[in-house]
Design a protein around this motif. Sequence first.
Motif, mmCIF file in Angstrom:
data_model
loop_
_atom_site.group_PDB
_atom_site.id
_atom_site.type_symbol
_atom_site.label_atom_id
_atom_site.label_comp_id
_atom_site.label_asym_id
_atom_site.label_seq_id
_atom_site.Cartn_x
_atom_site.Cartn_y
_atom_site.Cartn_z
ATOM 1 N N CYS A 128 -0.979 8.989 -7.473
ATOM 2 C CA CYS A 128 -1.484 9.613 -6.243
ATOM 3 C C CYS A 128 -2.899 9.137 -5.929
ATOM 4 O O CYS A 128 -3.208 8.756 -4.794
ATOM 5 C CB CYS A 128 -1.450 11.132 -6.402
ATOM 6 S SG CYS A 128 -1.960 12.048 -4.924
ATOM 7 N N ASN A 129 -3.753 9.132 -6.928
ATOM 8 C CA ASN A 129 -5.140 8.701 -6.725
ATOM 9 C C ASN A 129 -5.223 7.220 -6.367
ATOM 10 O O ASN A 129 -6.049 6.814 -5.540
ATOM 11 C CB ASN A 129 -5.962 8.977 -7.985
ATOM 12 C CG ASN A 129 -6.139 10.466 -8.244
ATOM 13 O OD1 ASN A 129 -6.098 11.273 -7.321
ATOM 14 N ND2 ASN A 129 -6.329 10.848 -9.498
ATOM 15 N N GLN A 130 -4.356 6.405 -6.983
ATOM 16 C CA GLN A 130 -4.342 4.982 -6.656
ATOM 17 C C GLN A 130 -3.981 4.749 -5.190
ATOM 18 O O GLN A 130 -4.575 3.915 -4.509
ATOM 19 C CB GLN A 130 -3.341 4.246 -7.543
ATOM 20 C CG GLN A 130 -3.753 4.100 -8.994
ATOM 21 C CD GLN A 130 -2.716 3.328 -9.784
ATOM 22 O OE1 GLN A 130 -2.431 2.167 -9.511
ATOM 23 N NE2 GLN A 130 -2.112 3.984 -10.763
ATOM 24 N N ILE A 131 -3.003 5.495 -4.704
ATOM 25 C CA ILE A 131 -2.582 5.340 -3.309
ATOM 26 C C ILE A 131 -3.708 5.731 -2.365
ATOM 27 O O ILE A 131 -4.023 5.008 -1.400
ATOM 28 C CB ILE A 131 -1.324 6.195 -3.031
ATOM 29 C CG1 ILE A 131 -0.147 5.696 -3.869
ATOM 30 C CG2 ILE A 131 -0.969 6.151 -1.553
ATOM 31 C CD1 ILE A 131 1.064 6.602 -3.800
ATOM 32 N N ILE A 132 -4.324 6.880 -2.629
ATOM 33 C CA ILE A 132 -5.404 7.358 -1.750
ATOM 34 C C ILE A 132 -6.573 6.394 -1.739
ATOM 35 O O ILE A 132 -7.129 6.064 -0.678
ATOM 36 C CB ILE A 132 -5.850 8.770 -2.181
ATOM 37 C CG1 ILE A 132 -4.725 9.779 -1.910
ATOM 38 C CG2 ILE A 132 -7.122 9.184 -1.461
ATOM 39 C CD1 ILE A 132 -5.005 11.182 -2.409
ATOM 40 N N GLU A 133 -6.952 5.889 -2.916
ATOM 41 C CA GLU A 133 -8.061 4.932 -2.985
ATOM 42 C C GLU A 133 -7.720 3.644 -2.238
ATOM 43 O O GLU A 133 -8.573 3.064 -1.559
ATOM 44 C CB GLU A 133 -8.401 4.627 -4.444
ATOM 45 C CG GLU A 133 -9.064 5.769 -5.183
ATOM 46 C CD GLU A 133 -10.329 6.251 -4.482
ATOM 47 O OE1 GLU A 133 -11.153 5.382 -4.098
ATOM 48 O OE2 GLU A 133 -10.482 7.468 -4.286
ATOM 49 N N ALA A 134 -6.468 3.199 -2.350
ATOM 50 C CA ALA A 134 -6.061 1.972 -1.649
ATOM 51 C C ALA A 134 -6.122 2.170 -0.141
ATOM 52 O O ALA A 134 -6.577 1.288 0.600
ATOM 53 C CB ALA A 134 -4.657 1.565 -2.090
ATOM 54 N N LEU A 135 -5.679 3.333 0.339
ATOM 55 C CA LEU A 135 -5.645 3.589 1.778
ATOM 56 C C LEU A 135 -7.032 3.801 2.374
ATOM 57 O O LEU A 135 -7.207 3.704 3.589
ATOM 58 C CB LEU A 135 -4.759 4.807 2.055
ATOM 59 C CG LEU A 135 -3.255 4.589 1.843
ATOM 60 C CD1 LEU A 135 -2.497 5.892 1.972
ATOM 61 C CD2 LEU A 135 -2.720 3.573 2.835
ATOM 62 N N LYS A 136 -8.008 4.102 1.544
ATOM 63 C CA LYS A 136 -9.375 4.249 2.039
ATOM 64 C C LYS A 136 -10.020 2.914 2.381
ATOM 65 O O LYS A 136 -11.000 2.850 3.109
ATOM 66 C CB LYS A 136 -10.231 4.972 0.991
ATOM 67 C CG LYS A 136 -9.929 6.464 0.849
ATOM 68 C CD LYS A 136 -10.827 7.095 -0.202
ATOM 69 C CE LYS A 136 -10.551 8.571 -0.355
ATOM 70 N NZ LYS A 136 -11.408 9.192 -1.419
ATOM 71 N N LYS A 137 -9.444 1.830 1.855
ATOM 72 C CA LYS A 137 -10.021 0.511 2.077
ATOM 73 C C LYS A 137 -9.637 -0.016 3.459
ATOM 74 O O LYS A 137 -8.491 0.074 3.877
ATOM 75 C CB LYS A 137 -9.544 -0.462 0.994
ATOM 76 C CG LYS A 137 -9.967 -0.049 -0.412
ATOM 77 C CD LYS A 137 -9.411 -1.000 -1.458
ATOM 78 C CE LYS A 137 -9.815 -0.558 -2.871
ATOM 79 N NZ LYS A 137 -9.232 -1.445 -3.910
ATOM 80 N N ASP A 138 -10.613 -0.581 4.157
ATOM 81 C CA ASP A 138 -10.393 -1.044 5.525
ATOM 82 C C ASP A 138 -9.368 -2.163 5.611
ATOM 83 O O ASP A 138 -8.675 -2.312 6.620
ATOM 84 C CB ASP A 138 -11.718 -1.522 6.140
ATOM 85 C CG ASP A 138 -12.696 -0.364 6.311
ATOM 86 O OD1 ASP A 138 -12.222 0.800 6.394
ATOM 87 O OD2 ASP A 138 -13.911 -0.612 6.353
ATOM 88 N N ASN A 139 -9.289 -2.995 4.564
ATOM 89 C CA ASN A 139 -8.402 -4.157 4.625
ATOM 90 C C ASN A 139 -6.962 -3.840 4.228
ATOM 91 O O ASN A 139 -6.099 -4.706 4.249
ATOM 92 C CB ASN A 139 -8.939 -5.276 3.720
ATOM 93 C CG ASN A 139 -8.998 -4.853 2.262
ATOM 94 O OD1 ASN A 139 -9.268 -3.705 1.964
ATOM 95 N ND2 ASN A 139 -8.749 -5.783 1.355
ATOM 96 N N ILE A 140 -6.681 -2.598 3.844
ATOM 97 C CA ILE A 140 -5.327 -2.211 3.428
ATOM 98 C C ILE A 140 -4.622 -1.522 4.596
ATOM 99 O O ILE A 140 -5.095 -0.522 5.130
ATOM 100 C CB ILE A 140 -5.359 -1.261 2.216
ATOM 101 C CG1 ILE A 140 -6.023 -1.946 1.017
ATOM 102 C CG2 ILE A 140 -3.950 -0.805 1.858
ATOM 103 C CD1 ILE A 140 -5.255 -3.135 0.490
#
Length: 522
Positions: A128-140
Amino acid sequence: MDILKSKVEELVVNAAIEQARYLFCFNGIVKALEDKETNLKEEQDGINKAIEEERQKHCAIVVEKDVEKWLEDVDKEMADVQNLKAKIAEKDSCLHGLCPNWGCRYCLDKEFRLPIFFSSFETTESACNQIIEALKKDNIKMVGLHGLGGVGKTTLAKVVGNRLRQENIFDEQVCDRMGCDTQIKLDALDQAEGLDLLRKHAIIDVADSTLIDVSKRVADECKGLPIAIKAVGSALRGRTADEWNVALDKLQNAKLDKIEEMPALKVVTIIGGVLSLKSLQFLANNLRVLQLIRCEVTDASFLGKLKRLQILYLKKSPIEIPEGLGDELSRLELLYIDTGSISPITINKFPQIEEFYGVIKDWEVEGMSSEESYARCAESDSQPDGYVVCLPKDFSFPKLQRYDINKADNNDCTIYRGIRRLYIKNNRPKATLVIFSALYPELENLYLNRVRGCRNIVPSIDERGLNELTILHVTDCKDLECIMDASKSPHRKSGNPVMLSRLAELYMSELPELKWIWKAPT
């Protein structure tokens, strides 16, 4: 222009349909909310009842913190549901339901979210945390979540969506492209997490010693899949130890007898259990992918009936591959087998094979024709102590795109997918490595252990130089004198030949005759 117009119309219509869903599916969604509320209330009442019963037995009982937190969360969610239902009752209609307030319905439906209760474990929280951190990135733009069926991917995706909306991390948007920038795997629960989840849903008294052992074994049979653990736990709630043992016996001896009700299946994955391949006879005309994981398999000869099979994946599922399978599965493109071994001749008979991952049988190359060699193998097949495959002198492996080929003394080696690797251990005196000639130009990893009769790596193994090789491990090769012997290269007259030009890792151990890493041309 007509194509562009058509595409624009398609996008507009699809968008309109999606928005219309909020208007016309409103009653169905409200009904789903009420059903969820009822089910949750029953779960809450069951937990409270169990706590009260325990307090009557043991005055000093201490309720676990995670149970208390769950009950608190339920109270909050139930309050939110009541508030939402009050809004619905107040604003849904301007004439007592005869004239629905469509604008209100749209807003309420967009606001509406079914409560999602997610059993939080280290495994799931990490994903869950990995997904949220990935989605916070502008390039994702898109994140892929993958894992076994029943592991909780859909539930986790909903939880992530709710958290992101609550935190206002981003607004919902339509991605302008497909493809995942980040891929995150959701693993099954580990043994302790699975047992914890089972005990919660079965409401097991930790002081009840009669269920301690059997509950552990039942949890293990669920293979760490939350959907299975929850279903089994709820079904066994309040049952006796004898009933738990009956359920365990059924789980351990579950067999797949027939699946003729689903003849159109093209992909079948079976995890655990006892399987007769004859039970797949109704899929013979359609099956493209067969994955067996931790299965006990019988009737292996029936594999040849699956004529359209393109991928055969056998993980921890011991099976003896029939020698003639290559002639029967003419469309097979990928073969993975990490338990047992297979004859090089069988692999060579798959006309469309592109990827092979597994252990091959020991071999010897004899100075004989293909017909004589195959006849010798047929004779050896009847020997009870196993046999050595007799290969013709002109035998060569097919040119595979990806492979992990192992020749070892046991089946404990780890098989990797998506690489180009050879691992050769304890080859016989006549087990020449020339049979892999078609693989050498693109070979990436080479591991040699106790290989006899090899005095140099290049040019003896491959005179072309092994120039795609990045990893070379050489261990206990008593006859090896040189890694790269340019003095014996057929290209030495044109200057220093190119050898091992991309090698990044070289490991050498127990090489008593080694004299040179590089020997220059004479």
